[in-house]
Design a protein around this motif. Structure first.
Motif, PDB file in Angstrom:
ATOM      1  N   HIS A  11      -5.763 -13.565   9.475  1.00 13.21           N
ATOM      2  CA  HIS A  11      -4.556 -13.082   8.796  1.00 13.21           C
ATOM      3  C   HIS A  11      -4.746 -11.614   8.405  1.00 13.21           C
ATOM      4  CE1 HIS A  11      -1.536 -12.599   5.633  1.00 13.21           C
ATOM      5  NE2 HIS A  11      -0.879 -13.543   6.277  1.00 13.21           N
ATOM      6  N   ASP A  12      -3.657 -10.840   8.488  1.00 14.45           N
ATOM      7  CA  ASP A  12      -3.730  -9.391   8.218  1.00 14.45           C
ATOM      8  C   ASP A  12      -4.326  -9.062   6.852  1.00 14.45           C
ATOM      9  OD1 ASP A  12      -2.885  -8.627  10.598  1.00 14.45           O
ATOM     10  OD2 ASP A  12      -0.857  -8.005   9.987  1.00 14.45           O
ATOM     11  N   SER A  13      -4.037  -9.898   5.843  1.00 17.63           N
ATOM     12  CA  SER A  13      -4.500  -9.590   4.482  1.00 17.63           C
ATOM     13  C   SER A  13      -6.027  -9.651   4.371  1.00 17.63           C
ATOM     14  CB  SER A  13      -3.872 -10.546   3.473  1.00 17.63           C
ATOM     15  OG  SER A  13      -4.400 -11.837   3.659  1.00 17.63           O
ATOM     16  N   LEU A  14      -6.683 -10.330   5.340  1.00 15.20           N
ATOM     17  CA  LEU A  14      -8.140 -10.449   5.292  1.00 15.20           C
ATOM     18  C   LEU A  14      -8.832  -9.253   5.943  1.00 15.20           C
ATOM     19  CD1 LEU A  14      -8.558 -14.210   6.269  1.00 15.20           C
ATOM     20  CD2 LEU A  14      -8.536 -13.230   3.983  1.00 15.20           C
ATOM     21  N   LYS A  15      -8.105  -8.540   6.793  1.00 12.69           N
ATOM     22  CA  LYS A  15      -8.727  -7.479   7.589  1.00 12.69           C
ATOM     23  C   LYS A  15      -9.080  -6.251   6.762  1.00 12.69           C
ATOM     24  CE  LYS A  15      -6.501  -8.313  11.984  1.00 12.69           C
ATOM     25  NZ  LYS A  15      -5.209  -7.988  12.560  1.00 12.69           N
ATOM     26  N   MET A  16     -10.203  -5.647   7.136  1.00 17.85           N
ATOM     27  CA  MET A  16     -10.576  -4.379   6.528  1.00 17.85           C
ATOM     28  C   MET A  16      -9.896  -3.279   7.341  1.00 17.85           C
ATOM     29  SD  MET A  16     -14.341  -3.061   5.605  1.00 17.85           S
ATOM     30  CE  MET A  16     -14.305  -2.393   3.958  1.00 17.85           C
ATOM     31  N   VAL A  17      -8.952  -2.570   6.724  1.00 13.81           N
ATOM     32  CA  VAL A  17      -8.240  -1.515   7.447  1.00 13.81           C
ATOM     33  C   VAL A  17      -8.476  -0.201   6.714  1.00 13.81           C
ATOM     34  CG1 VAL A  17      -6.017  -0.763   8.364  1.00 13.81           C
ATOM     35  CG2 VAL A  17      -6.463  -3.204   8.038  1.00 13.81           C
ATOM     36  N   ASN A  18      -9.219   0.697   7.337  1.00 13.28           N
ATOM     37  CA  ASN A  18      -9.564   1.943   6.645  1.00 13.28           C
ATOM     38  C   ASN A  18      -8.594   3.074   6.948  1.00 13.28           C
ATOM     39  OD1 ASN A  18     -11.771   0.236   6.256  1.00 13.28           O
ATOM     40  ND2 ASN A  18     -13.106   1.969   5.878  1.00 13.28           N
ATOM     41  N   ARG A  19      -8.044   3.051   8.150  1.00 10.69           N
ATOM     42  CA  ARG A  19      -7.048   4.071   8.500  1.00 10.69           C
ATOM     43  C   ARG A  19      -5.913   3.399   9.266  1.00 10.69           C
ATOM     44  NH1 ARG A  19      -9.203   8.962   7.270  1.00 10.69           N
ATOM     45  NH2 ARG A  19      -7.471  10.074   8.181  1.00 10.69           N
ATOM     46  N   CYS A  20      -4.738   4.002   9.216  1.00  6.57           N
ATOM     47  CA  CYS A  20      -3.564   3.423   9.876  1.00  6.57           C
ATOM     48  C   CYS A  20      -3.767   3.445  11.400  1.00  6.57           C
ATOM     49  CB  CYS A  20      -2.319   4.215   9.498  1.00  6.57           C
ATOM     50  SG  CYS A  20      -0.866   3.683  10.411  1.00  6.57           S
ATOM     51  N   ALA A  21      -3.565   2.270  12.043  1.00  5.42           N
ATOM     52  CA  ALA A  21      -3.811   2.172  13.475  1.00  5.42           C
ATOM     53  C   ALA A  21      -2.825   3.020  14.271  1.00  5.42           C
ATOM     54  CB  ALA A  21      -3.719   0.706  13.896  1.00  5.42           C
ATOM     55  N   SER A  22      -1.595   3.197  13.784  1.00  2.00           N
ATOM     56  CA  SER A  22      -0.632   3.962  14.586  1.00  2.00           C
ATOM     57  C   SER A  22      -0.666   5.466  14.301  1.00  2.00           C
ATOM     58  CB  SER A  22       0.788   3.402  14.421  1.00  2.00           C
ATOM     59  OG  SER A  22       1.071   3.190  13.070  1.00  2.00           O
ATOM     60  N   CYS A  23      -0.685   5.871  13.028  1.00  3.02           N
ATOM     61  CA  CYS A  23      -0.627   7.333  12.779  1.00  3.02           C
ATOM     62  C   CYS A  23      -1.990   7.931  12.431  1.00  3.02           C
ATOM     63  CB  CYS A  23       0.392   7.651  11.684  1.00  3.02           C
ATOM     64  SG  CYS A  23      -0.200   7.273  10.034  1.00  3.02           S
ATOM     65  N   GLY A  24      -2.992   7.083  12.161  1.00  7.33           N
ATOM     66  CA  GLY A  24      -4.355   7.589  11.909  1.00  7.33           C
ATOM     67  C   GLY A  24      -4.577   8.100  10.498  1.00  7.33           C
ATOM     68  N   SER A  25      -3.559   8.077   9.642  1.00  8.86           N
ATOM     69  CA  SER A  25      -3.772   8.631   8.296  1.00  8.86           C
ATOM     70  C   SER A  25      -4.456   7.618   7.372  1.00  8.86           C
ATOM     71  CB  SER A  25      -2.457   9.121   7.698  1.00  8.86           C
ATOM     72  OG  SER A  25      -1.568   8.059   7.629  1.00  8.86           O
ATOM     73  N   ALA A  26      -4.934   8.134   6.229  1.00 10.36           N
ATOM     74  CA  ALA A  26      -5.670   7.282   5.283  1.00 10.36           C
ATOM     75  C   ALA A  26      -4.764   6.182   4.745  1.00 10.36           C
ATOM     76  CB  ALA A  26      -6.195   8.142   4.139  1.00 10.36           C
ATOM     77  N   MET A  27      -5.338   4.993   4.533  1.00  8.31           N
ATOM     78  CA  MET A  27      -4.554   3.862   4.011  1.00  8.31           C
ATOM     79  C   MET A  27      -4.456   3.955   2.501  1.00  8.31           C
ATOM     80  SD  MET A  27      -3.540   1.834   6.398  1.00  8.31           S
ATOM     81  CE  MET A  27      -3.294   0.211   5.709  1.00  8.31           C
ATOM     82  N   ARG A  28      -3.322   3.565   1.956  1.00 11.99           N
ATOM     83  CA  ARG A  28      -3.171   3.429   0.497  1.00 11.99           C
ATOM     84  C   ARG A  28      -2.879   1.965   0.225  1.00 11.99           C
ATOM     85  NH1 ARG A  28      -0.795   8.982  -1.067  1.00 11.99           N
ATOM     86  NH2 ARG A  28      -2.297  10.226   0.076  1.00 11.99           N
ATOM     87  N   ILE A  29      -3.485   1.449  -0.795  1.00 11.15           N
ATOM     88  CA  ILE A  29      -3.295   0.033  -1.129  1.00 11.15           C
ATOM     89  C   ILE A  29      -2.386  -0.041  -2.347  1.00 11.15           C
ATOM     90  CG2 ILE A  29      -4.496  -2.039  -1.967  1.00 11.15           C
ATOM     91  CD1 ILE A  29      -6.946  -0.997  -0.292  1.00 11.15           C
ATOM     92  N   SER A  30      -1.339  -0.869  -2.260  1.00 10.55           N
ATOM     93  CA  SER A  30      -0.435  -0.964  -3.412  1.00 10.55           C
ATOM     94  C   SER A  30      -0.219  -2.439  -3.776  1.00 10.55           C
ATOM     95  CB  SER A  30       0.892  -0.273  -3.116  1.00 10.55           C
ATOM     96  OG  SER A  30       1.437  -0.817  -1.951  1.00 10.55           O
ATOM     97  N   TYR A  31       0.345  -2.662  -4.926  1.00 16.60           N
ATOM     98  CA  TYR A  31       0.477  -4.021  -5.475  1.00 16.60           C
ATOM     99  C   TYR A  31       1.926  -4.307  -5.846  1.00 16.60           C
ATOM    100  CZ  TYR A  31      -4.536  -3.774  -5.537  1.00 16.60           C
ATOM    101  OH  TYR A  31      -5.841  -3.653  -5.130  1.00 16.60           O
ATOM    102  N   ASP A  32       2.270  -5.586  -5.859  1.00 12.97           N
ATOM    103  CA  ASP A  32       3.607  -6.010  -6.272  1.00 12.97           C
ATOM    104  C   ASP A  32       3.568  -6.214  -7.788  1.00 12.97           C
ATOM    105  OD1 ASP A  32       5.946  -7.291  -6.858  1.00 12.97           O
ATOM    106  OD2 ASP A  32       5.922  -8.540  -5.055  1.00 12.97           O
TER     107      ASP A  32
END
Ligand SMILES: Cc1ncc(COP(=O)(O)O)c(C=O)c1O
Length: 400
Positions: free
Chosen positions: A2-23
């Protein structure tokens, strides 16, 4: 997976840094001050605000909830009535980078990663190495060729594969990036531009400060800046609490850099945009943890500092060493040079009248003196060696 389990350090499409946000709207229904107050004193008490899906994946050494102690002499000496030390030397490996490591390695475990790479001045490496050891994950560490021996020994003791690299932080970053890319291993260097999970761990310092002060926000939090991850992390942490209605404002932040490597403080003073910040020509300071020629998280940290209404100052190596000595002798806390940087900036902040005597101020002591004792040790006299007996006792007790 599931996507929520994956370690994603940079955006796969644009390559920019990932930001993590919450509901936040959702979280408001499930957590409140009381819930946090009733939990065990580790940073995982804030687990709803950390990006790990299952508690079974948490890799922990009991980190967090470090002491927030009122100063005995330092505050009064500077004319500050309410000065607190956030003692991050008490984290498992002796520096605040353990906050980054527990979250990053937990995420690595959650996503089934077999090995990680890290570029570091030494502390991030030791932290990642310790948590990787605990998790059974391989760890490749790249440190500058002049990194303090104790930090290297620590990483090697944890079983990391340590490589010294020429060319400072730029060299270590290059190596970590290349090795990670070749093998598909995540880069867990502790800057948000490489590893968004580091900032997620770092922000828990802000949660603790607020809770330890009875959910009252200090007027100032004074922080050292190398990459800017620590500063951006505190801003994000106070931001989360504000969004959740657990606090009613954020503190002003003060950024302290070494005078010999001050691209961030310089950019703040010259009102530069993050994109205008250039690497510092010849980084020169004994505080290795803030010897970043370029503040990699400037995009997050500079706007944060400005939005907070805060300021930036620089300190000399002499001021850093004097402060480290004073903290040990007068407050009983032994810090490495980098760990004294924030506190060394206090005098200037008071003299500039940025900080008022009645304000509540927290200064962060970020790394233990056992990490890099050479500088302070080299200024000390050899202790005497004696034959035990009356004569030695008499000589020892003679008035100086
Ligand atoms: C002890 C210590 N304090 C402060 C810092 C600076 O943190 P940042 O690079 O996130 O600004 C570091 C970075 O390595 C460090 O090791």
């Amino acid at each position: 997976m599931h996507d929520s389990l994956k370690m994603v350090n940079r955006c796969a499409s644009c390559g920019s840094a990932m930001r993590i946000s919450y509901d936040y709207a959702l979280l408001k229904n499930t957590i409140d001050r009381k819930a946090f107050g009733s939990r065990a004193p580790t940073l995982w008490k804030y687990k709803e605000l950390l990006p790990i899906s299952s508690v079974a994946n948490i890799v922990t050494l009991g980190e967090g909830w470090t002491p927030l102690v009122a100063t005995r002499e330092l505050g009064p000496g500077l004319g500050l009535k309410r000065l607190y030390l956030k003692d991050e030397t008490r984290l498992p490996t002796g520096s605040l980078k353990d906050r980054c490591a527990t979250v990053s390695i937990s995420k690595a475990v959650e996503s089934g990663v077999e090995a990680v790479v890290v570029s570091s001045s030494g502390n991030g490496a030791s932290s990642m190495a310790a948590y990787a050891a605990r998790a059974g994950v391989s760890c490749y560490v790249f440190v500058p060729s002049d990194a303090p021996t104790n930090k290297l020994i620590q990483s090697m003791a944890y079983g990391a594969k340590v490589t010294r690299v020429k060319g400072g932080v730029a060299g270590t970053d290059l190596m970590a990036g290349m090795v990670g890319k070749r093998r598909g291993w995540p880069n867990l260097s502790t800057a948000a531009t490489y590893n968004p999970y580091a900032l997620q761990g770092q922000k828990t310092g802000a949660y603790e400060i607020a809770e330890q002060l009875g959910w009252k926000v200090p007027d100032w939090v004074v922080l050292p800046v190398g990459s800017g991850n620590v500063l951006a992390g505190q801003w994000a942490g106070f931001g989360d609490l504000l969004e959740l209605g657990l606090i009613d404002r954020r503190p002003k932040l003060a950024a302290v850099q070494a005078a010999g490597c001050a691209p961030f403080a310089d950019a703040f003073r010259r009102r530069l945009a993050p994109s205008e910040v250039k690497p510092w020509g010849h980084p020169d300071t004994i505080a290795g943890g803030v010897r970043d020629e370029y503040p990699f998280d400037v995009e997050l940290a500079l706007p944060a500092l400005r939005e907070s209404g805060g300021t930036a100052v620089t300190v000399t190596d002499q001021e850093i060493m004097d402060t480290a000595g004073y903290l040990a002798r007068k407050e009983g806390v032994f810090v490495e040079p980098t760990g004294a940087v924030a506190t060394a900036g206090l005098r200037q902040l008071v003299e500039d009248r940025a900080i008022d005597e009645d304000e509540v101020v927290v200064t962060m002591l970020t790394g233990s003196g056992l990490k890099d004792p050479q500088h302070i040790g080299s200024k000390m006299p050899e202790p005497p060696t004696v034959e035990p007996g009356e004569e030695a006792v008499t000589r020892l007790l003679q008035p100086q």
